[in-house]
Design a protein around this motif. Structure first.
Motif, PDB file in Angstrom:
ATOM      1  N   ALA A   5       9.326   0.631   6.839  1.00  0.00           N
ATOM      2  CA  ALA A   5       8.037  -0.013   7.061  1.00  0.00           C
ATOM      3  C   ALA A   5       8.243  -1.422   7.612  1.00  0.00           C
ATOM      4  O   ALA A   5       9.235  -2.088   7.324  1.00  0.00           O
ATOM      5  CB  ALA A   5       7.253  -0.069   5.758  1.00  0.00           C
ATOM      6  N   HIS A   6       7.290  -1.833   8.445  1.00  0.00           N
ATOM      7  CA  HIS A   6       7.183  -3.216   8.899  1.00  0.00           C
ATOM      8  C   HIS A   6       8.264  -3.622   9.899  1.00  0.00           C
ATOM      9  O   HIS A   6       8.487  -4.799  10.121  1.00  0.00           O
ATOM     10  CB  HIS A   6       7.162  -4.182   7.706  1.00  0.00           C
ATOM     11  N   ASP A  49       1.872   3.651   6.165  1.00  0.00           N
ATOM     12  CA  ASP A  49       0.789   2.676   6.257  1.00  0.00           C
ATOM     13  C   ASP A  49      -0.384   3.270   7.032  1.00  0.00           C
ATOM     14  O   ASP A  49      -1.548   3.065   6.682  1.00  0.00           O
ATOM     15  CB  ASP A  49       1.276   1.398   6.942  1.00  0.00           C
ATOM     16  N   THR A  85      -2.863  -0.216   9.741  1.00  0.00           N
ATOM     17  CA  THR A  85      -2.544  -0.412   8.327  1.00  0.00           C
ATOM     18  C   THR A  85      -3.808  -0.195   7.504  1.00  0.00           C
ATOM     19  O   THR A  85      -4.928  -0.156   8.051  1.00  0.00           O
ATOM     20  CB  THR A  85      -2.036  -1.835   8.084  1.00  0.00           C
ATOM     21  N   MET A 108       0.825  -1.212   0.000  1.00  0.00           N
ATOM     22  CA  MET A 108       0.000   0.000   0.000  1.00  0.00           C
ATOM     23  C   MET A 108       0.857   1.260   0.000  1.00  0.00           C
ATOM     24  O   MET A 108       0.448   2.300  -0.464  1.00  0.00           O
ATOM     25  CB  MET A 108      -0.914  -0.003   1.235  1.00  0.00           C
ATOM     26  N   THR A 109       2.091   1.151   0.535  1.00  0.00           N
ATOM     27  CA  THR A 109       2.939   2.322   0.538  1.00  0.00           C
ATOM     28  C   THR A 109       3.712   2.480  -0.758  1.00  0.00           C
ATOM     29  O   THR A 109       4.415   3.452  -0.940  1.00  0.00           O
ATOM     30  CB  THR A 109       3.954   2.260   1.694  1.00  0.00           C
ATOM     31  N   SER A 138       7.169   3.557   8.082  1.00  0.00           N
ATOM     32  CA  SER A 138       6.012   2.817   8.576  1.00  0.00           C
ATOM     33  C   SER A 138       4.799   3.715   8.774  1.00  0.00           C
ATOM     34  O   SER A 138       3.653   3.254   8.690  1.00  0.00           O
ATOM     35  CB  SER A 138       6.366   2.112   9.890  1.00  0.00           C
TER      36      SER A 138
END
Length: 334
Positions: free
Chosen positions: A212-213, A298, A274, A1-2, A295
């Motif tokens: 991210a993540h 998100d 998210t 999505m990013t 991150s």
């Protein structure tokens, strides 16, 4: 999505100093407003004219700690990120270039007879779980020996006051909840006079994730009864709930009951927001501009539709908006 926001950030768009050092008041930074209707460019001082009577701004009252401390005897510094539920801390080791340093298990000596023992990695190559020993409570120790966390793009030291928002009441954040930095007493007064309401809550934020993540960590939050009632009543009346910063989103959404109503609640939250999880009570978001693949993106994509985000960031880069805690801000509206 990013992926839609996997963009190139030109170095000249990194804010290297507070707006006050650029000849601006803190409330004179630029404000990019994005919604399904399009993108518009403003100054933050225009915010009262962009909101409606009855809108609720959810603000984080956490104050910023002087969370960076030099390690004794070696050219390293330690960032105090988050006090974990078991009493230990998540900490980050930084090298002399102020960039992440892998560190190693063992004891680091700090000023004033304090020490930190790095026990186990929390995230590979960055955060550690550590036992902290200080002669006074950690906030007082940091007040005596620490300085604000400063990343490589900020070239000189600034006082802790430069890292506080007008809403700060309880020190506890490793980094400033920076979306609220542009607020001034005059802007708050005009908002209140225009019928905009404020719902204070608390989330002590740790050091930002660089990508991210990354494994999330628990952060302390508190949503008081009065703020829960205000949000619920405003939603029932059809008003918009606009969070000031990603920390406010995380705290507020952590206090949503299965019924969909906000309840008074406090404790540790490890909630990760998210696009697939979505948000329940937040309609809009006032936030800074975030780095590619961060991150936080998100979370933004859970509040605003991808085309709105893409248009906002395309316009921000094209029009030279400034990034990071001393930069400009983005208002995402439904």
């Amino acid at each position: 999505m990013t992926a839609v926001l996997d963009f190139a950030l030109p170095a000249e768009l990194e804010a290297r100093e507070p707006p006050e050092a650029r000849g601006l008041a803190r409330d004179e930074v630029r404000l990019l407003v994005a919604s399904p209707a399009g993108v518009a460019h403003h100054r933050f001082t225009e915010l009262p004219g962009l909101l409606r009577a009855g809108d609720v701004l959810v603000v984080n009252t956490s104050g910023t700690l002087a969370a960076a401390v030099r390690v004794s005897g070696v050219p390293l510094s330690l960032h105090f990120s988050t006090k974990l539920p078991d009493g230990r801390w998540a900490v980050e080791v930084r090298g002399p270039d102020r960039r992440p340093h892998p560190g190693a298990p063992g004891e680091l000596r700090l000023p004033g007879g304090a020490s930190v023992t790095l026990e186990e990695p929390y995230t590979r190559g960055r955060l550690w779980v550590a036992t902290v020993r200080t002669p006074v409570p950690v906030p007082e120790f940091l007040r005596r020996y620490g300085e604000p966390i400063r990343y490589a793009y900020v070239r000189r030291r600034w006082p802790l006051s430069a890292y506080q928002t007008v809403f700060a009441r309880e020190p506890g954040s490793a980094e400033m909840p920076s979306a609220a930095r542009p607020f001034s007493e005059r802007v708050v007064t005009r908002l209140v006079a225009g019928g905009v309401q404020f719902a204070p809550l608390l989330l002590h934020t740790g050091v930002a994730s660089p990508e991210a993540h990354e494994r999330p960590y628990e952060e302390w939050y508190s949503v008081p009864p009065a703020s829960a009632r205000l949000v619920n009543d405003a939603r029932a009346a059809g008003a918009r709930i606009i969070a000031v910063g990603t920390t406010a989103v995380r705290a507020l959404e952590s206090a949503v009951a299965p019924s969909g109503r906000v309840v008074a609640r406090e404790g540790y939250t490890d909630l990760v927001i998210t696009p697939s999880r979505g948000v329940t009570v937040v309609d809009g978001l006032l936030t800074g501009f975030h780095e590619p693949r961060a991150s936080h993106l998100d979370l933004l994509a859970a509040v605003a539709a991808p085309p709105v985000l893409a248009a906002a960031y395309d316009a921000a880069v094209r029009e030279g908006y400034l990034w990071h805690e001393f930069g400009d801000v983005n208002l995402l509206l439904p």
